[in-house]
Each structure stands twice: as structure tokens, then as C-alpha cells.
Scaffold this active site. Structure first.
Site, PDB file in Angstrom:
ATOM      1  N   GLU A  61      -9.637  -1.844   5.111  1.00  0.00           N
ATOM      2  CA  GLU A  61     -10.271  -1.480   6.364  1.00  0.00           C
ATOM      3  C   GLU A  61     -11.571  -2.257   6.582  1.00  0.00           C
ATOM      4  O   GLU A  61     -12.199  -2.713   5.617  1.00  0.00           O
ATOM      5  CB  GLU A  61     -10.589   0.022   6.333  1.00  0.00           C
ATOM      6  CG  GLU A  61      -9.368   0.912   6.244  1.00  0.00           C
ATOM      7  CD  GLU A  61      -8.644   1.076   7.571  1.00  0.00           C
ATOM      8  OE1 GLU A  61      -8.485   0.088   8.314  1.00  0.00           O
ATOM      9  OE2 GLU A  61      -8.221   2.214   7.856  1.00  0.00           O
ATOM     10  N   ASP A 102       0.813  -1.217   0.000  1.00  0.00           N
ATOM     11  CA  ASP A 102       0.000   0.000   0.000  1.00  0.00           C
ATOM     12  C   ASP A 102       0.844   1.264   0.000  1.00  0.00           C
ATOM     13  O   ASP A 102       2.062   1.225   0.168  1.00  0.00           O
ATOM     14  CB  ASP A 102      -0.959  -0.016   1.205  1.00  0.00           C
ATOM     15  CG  ASP A 102      -0.271  -0.459   2.498  1.00  0.00           C
ATOM     16  OD1 ASP A 102       0.967  -0.446   2.540  1.00  0.00           O
ATOM     17  OD2 ASP A 102      -0.971  -0.812   3.447  1.00  0.00           O
ATOM     18  N   HIS A 130      -7.131  -4.726  10.019  1.00  0.00           N
ATOM     19  CA  HIS A 130      -6.904  -4.508   8.583  1.00  0.00           C
ATOM     20  C   HIS A 130      -5.607  -5.182   8.139  1.00  0.00           C
ATOM     21  O   HIS A 130      -4.677  -5.354   8.914  1.00  0.00           O
ATOM     22  CB  HIS A 130      -6.951  -3.023   8.210  1.00  0.00           C
ATOM     23  CG  HIS A 130      -5.778  -2.184   8.597  1.00  0.00           C
ATOM     24  ND1 HIS A 130      -5.901  -0.854   8.938  1.00  0.00           N
ATOM     25  CD2 HIS A 130      -4.458  -2.443   8.676  1.00  0.00           C
ATOM     26  CE1 HIS A 130      -4.711  -0.356   9.195  1.00  0.00           C
ATOM     27  NE2 HIS A 130      -3.810  -1.306   9.055  1.00  0.00           N
TER      28      HIS A 130
HETATM   29  C1  GLP Z   1      -0.449   0.230   8.551  1.00  0.00           C
HETATM   30  C2  GLP Z   1      -0.175  -0.522   7.237  1.00  0.00           C
HETATM   31  C3  GLP Z   1      -0.290  -2.006   7.414  1.00  0.00           C
HETATM   32  C4  GLP Z   1       0.394  -2.404   8.709  1.00  0.00           C
HETATM   33  C5  GLP Z   1      -0.365  -1.865   9.875  1.00  0.00           C
HETATM   34  C6  GLP Z   1       0.263  -2.148  11.208  1.00  0.00           C
HETATM   35  O1  GLP Z   1      -1.580   1.014   8.523  1.00  0.00           O
HETATM   36  N1  GLP Z   1      -0.988  -0.115   6.156  1.00  0.00           N
HETATM   37  O2  GLP Z   1       0.249  -2.662   6.278  1.00  0.00           O
HETATM   38  O3  GLP Z   1       0.429  -3.816   8.803  1.00  0.00           O
HETATM   39  O4  GLP Z   1      -0.633  -0.494   9.729  1.00  0.00           O
HETATM   40  O5  GLP Z   1       1.304  -1.264  11.501  1.00  0.00           O
HETATM   41  P1  GLP Z   1       2.300  -1.479  12.691  1.00  0.00           P
HETATM   42  O6  GLP Z   1       3.169  -2.625  12.307  1.00  0.00           O
HETATM   43  O7  GLP Z   1       3.096  -0.197  12.772  1.00  0.00           O
HETATM   44  O8  GLP Z   1       1.506  -1.751  13.894  1.00  0.00           O
END
Ligand code: GLP
EC number: 3.5.99.6
Length: 253
Positions: free
Chosen positions: A143, A67, A138
Site C-alpha cells: 500500500e 498475497d 498498490h
Molecule cells: C487486490 C490485490 C492485488 C490486485 C488488486 C486489483 O487488492 N491484492 O493483487 O492487483 O487488488 O484488483 P482488481 O484486479 O480486482 O482490480
């Protein structure tokens, strides 16, 4: 679904890095699906160390990121382009032309989504997809919604996600409201999937993901339908899994 519970974040990262290394050793031109966020950072660090020790060669590896925020240019410090180059690609021998990340400043975003989906297919599909998970369940930026587009698409971020991700920005107002994300269908087409999670704030989402009950309200629950998923989580992220579900889990501590 295989679930591995590790003592801590470092062990989770080690397990994940070993899986990536094995995959690239078996197939030098592996198509890797990659994630951003704090969760895979430890894995990226270990992969860089492995590369520096001559244990992995990324020269034929092709990558696709899940993404990107809409409106952030690749050189914006909070863009996922910047994140990936800064934390991983700049330190290994992956070829720039083999790196794919959705373009969040494309003039025609719908066209960008179609193009991205086509590029994944042209590369022969993703061999190994690494995933993190949002506090709301997600994956990528898919979402929780009544219905979710299955291909790469433009998505409006939820308040939960904006709140969770504001820590990287000066304020919540600066967090982009929209993103491009690979869809659940694009993710599910990967041959192998590894989902990583660490910390108490992911425990609820992990409990739901492992339960085996599909709902678009927790997008990660779709993974129950995939034939080759490994979930690697630390003890905190595993802390809400009920005993009856734990029995079926391979616990490695
Ligand atoms: C973000 C990304 C995801 C990621 C998630 C968790 O929004 N789009 O791909 O897995 O949040 O992030 P974190 O690893 O910082 O908790």
C-alpha cells in the site's frame, strides 16, 4: 518499460496469456508469480482453454501468489487460496505441492513471511511475475506509505483498498484489515514482470506508473527500475497517459 495498449479487456487477457504460454514453452519448470483480483481472470480462463487444448503443460510449473488476507482460512470463499483454486488451479495440471500462497491463518505471521520469502529463493526466484494494480497504485498488497518493507511482510490495508475490495464481501466491515504480501523487493527480483490493468478506475494509477517518477505513494512506480517490465492495459486504463508519454509507447490496437 514496454507498454501495450489493447482495444479492450479481452485483447489484454489474450496478450497476457500468450506471454505466459511462451514462457512455459521455453522453460517447462517456470516459476510463475501470480495475482488475484478481477483483472487476471480473463487470462486465467484463456490459460485453462490452452491447457485443455493440450497447448500448455503445467506439470512442472511452480507458482507463488502475491498475497493473502490475514484471518481467512483457505476454504473461505473470499480468501485468495479459494480464488486461485476455484478460478485456475483446479482446472489445470499444476501439482498442489508446487502451489504457494501465503498462509493468512498462520500462528506466527512473521515466521510465515520469512518462510515464504525463503521458499521463493529456494525455487530459484520468480521467472515471470503477473501483477494487477490497485486503484491507489498498490501492487500485491504493498500500500502507499511513507516507507514500505521490501520483503514479504504483514500489511495494514488502506481505506481505498478496503473500499475497492468490499464488492467481494457482504459489507466493508467484513473485509480483513490486514494481509500478507510479497514485498516490492520480492516482486522486483522476478526476471520478468507483466502488469495488467483494465478500466477507467485504474487510469490514474497507470498514468503515475508510466511517468517514470518513483514514489512510495504509488508503489507501482518502482517498476520503472526493473529491466524487463511489460504493461498491458486497455484503452480506458490508458486514457490519462499524457501525449508526451504516449509517444514512447508501443501501441497495439
Ligand atoms: C487486490 C490485490 C492485488 C490486485 C488488486 C486489483 O487488492 N491484492 O493483487 O492487483 O487488488 O484488483 P482488481 O484486479 O480486482 O482490480
Amino acid at each position: 518499460m514496454k507498454v501495450i495498449i489493447t482495444v479492450n479487456y479481452d485483447e489484454m487477457s489474450k496478450k497476457a496469456a500468450e506471454i505466459v504460454k511462451k514462457q512455459i514453452k521455453e522453460k517447462h519448470n517456470t516459476v510463475l508469480g501470480l495475482a488475484t483480483g478481477s483483472t487476471p481472470l480473463g487470462m486465467y480462463k484463456l490459460l485453462i482453454e490452452m491447457y485443455k487444448r493440450g497447448e500448455i503443460d503445467f506439470s512442472n510449473v511452480i507458482t507463488f501468489n502475491l498475497d493473502e488476507y490475514i484471518g481467512l482460512s483457505p476454504d473461505h470463499p473470499q480468501s485468495y487460496h479459494y480464488f486461485m483454486f476455484h478460478n485456475f488451479f483446479n482446472h489445470i495440471n499444476v501439482k498442489k505441492e508446487n502451489v504457494h500462497i501465503p498462509n493468512g491463518i498462520a500462528e506466527d505471521l512473521e515466521e510465515e513471511c520469512r518462510k515464504y520469502e525463503g521458499e521463493i529463493e529456494k525455487a530459484g526466484g520468480i521467472d515471470l511475475q503477473i501483477l494487477g494494480i490497485g486503484v491507489n497504485g498498490h501492487i500485491g498488497f504493498n500500500e502507499p506509505e511513507e516507507s514500505i518493507e521490501t520483503k514479504t511482510h504483514v500489511v495494514t490495508l488502506t481505506e481505498d483498498t478496503i473500499n475497492a475490495n468490499k464488492r467481494f464481501f457482504k459489507s466493508a466491515e467484513e473485509v480483513p484489515r490486514k494481509a500478507i504480501t510479497m514485498g516490492l523487493g520480492s516482486i522486483m527480483k522476478a526476471k520478468k514482470i507483466v502488469l495488467l490493468a483494465s478500466g477507467k478506475n485504474k487510469a490514474e494509477a497507470i498514468k503515475e506508473t508510466i511517468k517514470g517518477q518513483l514514489t512510495t505513494k504509488v508503489p507501482a512506480t518502482v517498476l520503472a527500475l526493473h529491466p524487463d517490465v511489460t504493461i498491458i492495459i486497455d484503452k480506458e486504463a490508458a486514457s490519462l497517459i499524457p501525449d508526451e508519454d504516449l509517444k514512447e509507447i508501443e501501441v497495439i490496437i
